[in-house]
Design a protein around this motif. Structure first.
Motif, short mmCIF file in Angstrom:
data_model
loop_
_atom_site.label_atom_id
_atom_site.label_comp_id
_atom_site.label_asym_id
_atom_site.label_seq_id
_atom_site.Cartn_x
_atom_site.Cartn_y
_atom_site.Cartn_z
N SER B 140 0.86 -1.17 0.00
CA SER B 140 0.00 0.00 0.00
C SER B 140 0.90 1.23 0.00
O SER B 140 2.05 1.18 0.45
CB SER B 140 -0.94 0.01 1.20
OG SER B 140 -0.23 -0.08 2.41
N PHE B 141 0.37 2.30 -0.56
CA PHE B 141 1.12 3.54 -0.68
C PHE B 141 0.17 4.69 -0.37
O PHE B 141 -0.89 4.80 -0.98
CB PHE B 141 1.68 3.69 -2.11
CG PHE B 141 2.31 5.04 -2.34
CD1 PHE B 141 3.61 5.29 -1.92
CD2 PHE B 141 1.60 6.07 -2.94
CE1 PHE B 141 4.18 6.54 -2.09
CE2 PHE B 141 2.17 7.33 -3.12
CZ PHE B 141 3.46 7.56 -2.69
N LEU B 231 0.82 12.27 -6.53
CA LEU B 231 0.65 10.81 -6.48
C LEU B 231 -0.65 10.44 -5.77
O LEU B 231 -0.93 10.94 -4.69
CB LEU B 231 1.82 10.17 -5.74
CG LEU B 231 3.20 10.28 -6.40
CD1 LEU B 231 4.28 9.84 -5.43
CD2 LEU B 231 3.26 9.45 -7.67
N PRO B 232 -1.42 9.52 -6.34
CA PRO B 232 -2.60 9.03 -5.64
C PRO B 232 -2.19 8.01 -4.58
O PRO B 232 -1.02 7.65 -4.48
CB PRO B 232 -3.40 8.35 -6.75
CG PRO B 232 -2.37 7.88 -7.72
CD PRO B 232 -1.23 8.87 -7.64
N GLY B 233 -3.14 7.58 -3.77
CA GLY B 233 -2.89 6.47 -2.86
C GLY B 233 -3.23 5.16 -3.55
O GLY B 233 -3.98 5.15 -4.53
N GLU B 234 -2.64 4.07 -3.06
CA GLU B 234 -2.89 2.78 -3.71
C GLU B 234 -2.81 1.66 -2.69
O GLU B 234 -1.91 1.64 -1.86
CB GLU B 234 -1.85 2.56 -4.82
CG GLU B 234 -2.10 1.32 -5.65
CD GLU B 234 -1.11 1.22 -6.82
OE1 GLU B 234 -1.48 1.59 -7.94
OE2 GLU B 234 0.03 0.77 -6.59
N VAL B 243 -7.33 2.46 -5.91
CA VAL B 243 -6.64 3.75 -6.03
C VAL B 243 -7.51 4.84 -5.40
O VAL B 243 -8.71 4.92 -5.69
CB VAL B 243 -6.35 4.09 -7.51
CG1 VAL B 243 -5.78 5.50 -7.64
CG2 VAL B 243 -5.37 3.07 -8.09
#
Lengths: 324, 324
Positions: B140-141, B231-234, B243
């Protein structure tokens, strides 16, 4: 110059396809233990004995794309026979192997290049030139995460080479080296490395993240062969941000100025098969005996393996090659 | 229930605006050492003496949004006078303060909530419910990186509160707690924490990355107040990827199935001022004495400060509050 290939996987096919698009190197032969597999590559000449290839004086360069754990022995043997080597990434299993191999290259007066296809392209050079636009860099984010069909085999209880510690596999060294080598090419050697990975039942990593400490800048590199990602790359400084569509290949580079919000497109259109660029750059370096170019790429290989080795150490990933 | 506010910055204005959009809490007063500043908030009643506020039995809840380093003393004092507390993030400077404050809350029978506005929204709950779609999570990011105009002051040689160790500042605790608290809400307590930051001349961090080790999943959280990011989250698992447009607020949640490639939109439209949701959830928990909800959010606060404290320790960020 004549080049022969070692390996029969899709990456070898892709490299041979790239050779067809440039005059830099002539595809002269293919080695495989299986003559049938080598024939399928369409090589003018088939070698099933590595010594035969080594002794063939018409072959000046060898492209090595065997399973990772075999690169070292093959490259060492071939350099002894005055062959220049283009070796697929990850070139070797350990930094000890890497040091020994570069010493042998010097000893026999040949070049040893790691085939980081992402570091030889026009857009790589454009990115490198554009970096200063962002001002003092404070964060960067680079990733290569792609689900591998071989992971289905792992889930079925098998141990395919690319996920096997016996073949020096894992996502870090297979895909992680793309963002890591790009970081090293752009930013140099980090002061420190912190890594966390997801370990698989086979003993190597399936995914993970590496932090590279550049003092005034933190680089975050992510890699996975067990998940997909659509995250772009990003390099951000106090004056603006560069966004890349991907690390290998780079097809778009967009700079956004922080204050004005203005955007600038910096990428050029590239050949679909980016391995053509590495073939051309490496062939030119060999032919002109360009040690400046050689040492630049050698230094990247040295730093990358220092990083992956440290990341493996922090996560207790041990290869069979290290237990010898 | 009547609520009074402490603090006069834009976040307090935003919270007061949110109070106007819900019947859950009634804005009854504002405390500030400066009566003029408090008046500008449009409060029915102005307190310039904290003891006066504490002794006012008509005020049941206090929203604390003073500089970070003042939260602890103010919250401790007010809880002693039976006030429930909604405290801006980062709630306290250290885990020792946090433990002591939660003990005092129990002792005096009041609730102490950290105002993680991102964890009370409809889309937060939708995300939490959607997580299982991705299958076994592997990476996850999450990020919150936004250039702060206060950084211009740092560059000019000043030390604004939000970048000062005297006021328990820095990007990690100011913005990093958004991705970190979201990770904790979704995934729980990590087994290990690895952090690298960019330290500023003031002694706190301007940006950085934290890796959270969840054993079978690596979470990467990035934060910055000296660069921007798009940057989106993922959140990615073996079966698919989610996303998010951002971590606070979350406006879009898109799930992509790995095998079919089909996409699904999971977010709902939310109120522009997301602080309304935290006001409503917290007010309801206080009114119904809902300990299950209370302990769920308390646990998140405990884990978040454990993570930020460990990250600060790894990077030698020491607050004045710790030197006492």
């Amino acid at each position: 110059m004549n080049i022969a290939t070692i390996g029969t996987s899709s990456i070898t096919e892709r490299f041979i396809d790239a050779l067809g698009k440039t005059d830099a190197l002539t595809f002269a032969g293919a080695f495989s233990r299986s003559a049938d597999k080598a024939k399928k590559l369409g090589a003018p000449r088939i070698f099933t004995d590595l010594e035969e290839l080594a002794r063939d004086k018409s072959i000046e360069v060898v492209y090595v794309a065997s399973p990772n754990s075999l690169h070292f022995e093959q490259a060492m043997f071939l350099m002894e026979h005055q062959k220049h080597i283009i070796c697929e990434k990850p070139m070797f299993s350990t930094s000890a192997e890497l040091t020994e191999a570069f010493q042998r290259a010097d000893e026999y007066g040949v070049f040893l290049f790691e085939a980081f296809r992402n570091l030889y392209t026009p857009n790589h050079h454009r990115l490198k030139a554009a970096i200063e636009k962002v001002g003092p860099i404070r964060h960067s984010f680079l990733q290569y995460m792609k689900y591998s069909s071989r992971y289905d085999n792992v889930l079925a209880g098998e141990e395919p080479n690319i996920f096997s510690p016996s073949f020096s596999g894992g996502a870090l060294v297979d895909l992680g080296v793309y963002p890591i080598s790009l970081a090293v090419s752009l930013f140099g050697k980090p002061d420190a490395v912190s890594a966390q990975v997801v370990k698989l039942s086979t003993g190597v990593d399936g995914s993970g993240s590496v932090l590279l400490d550049y003092g005034t800048h933190t680089c975050t590199a992510m890699f996975s062969k067990i998940t997909n990602s659509s995250l772009p790359g990003e390099i951000s400084g106090e004056n603006g941000t560069i966004v890349l569509d991907h690390v290998a290949p780079i097809s778009s580079i967009e700079f956004t100025d922080r204050l004005s919000g203005e955007k600038e497109q910096l990428a050029v259109s590239e050949e679909e098969n980016d391995m053509m660029y590495e073939a051309e750059v490496i062939a030119a370096a060999i032919q002109s005996n360009d040690r400046a170019v050689y040492e630049q790429y050698r230094s990247i290989s040295e730093i990358v393996i220092h990083i992956t080795e440290e990341a493996r150490k922090q996560n207790q990933i041990v290869y069979a090659a290290e237990k010898k």
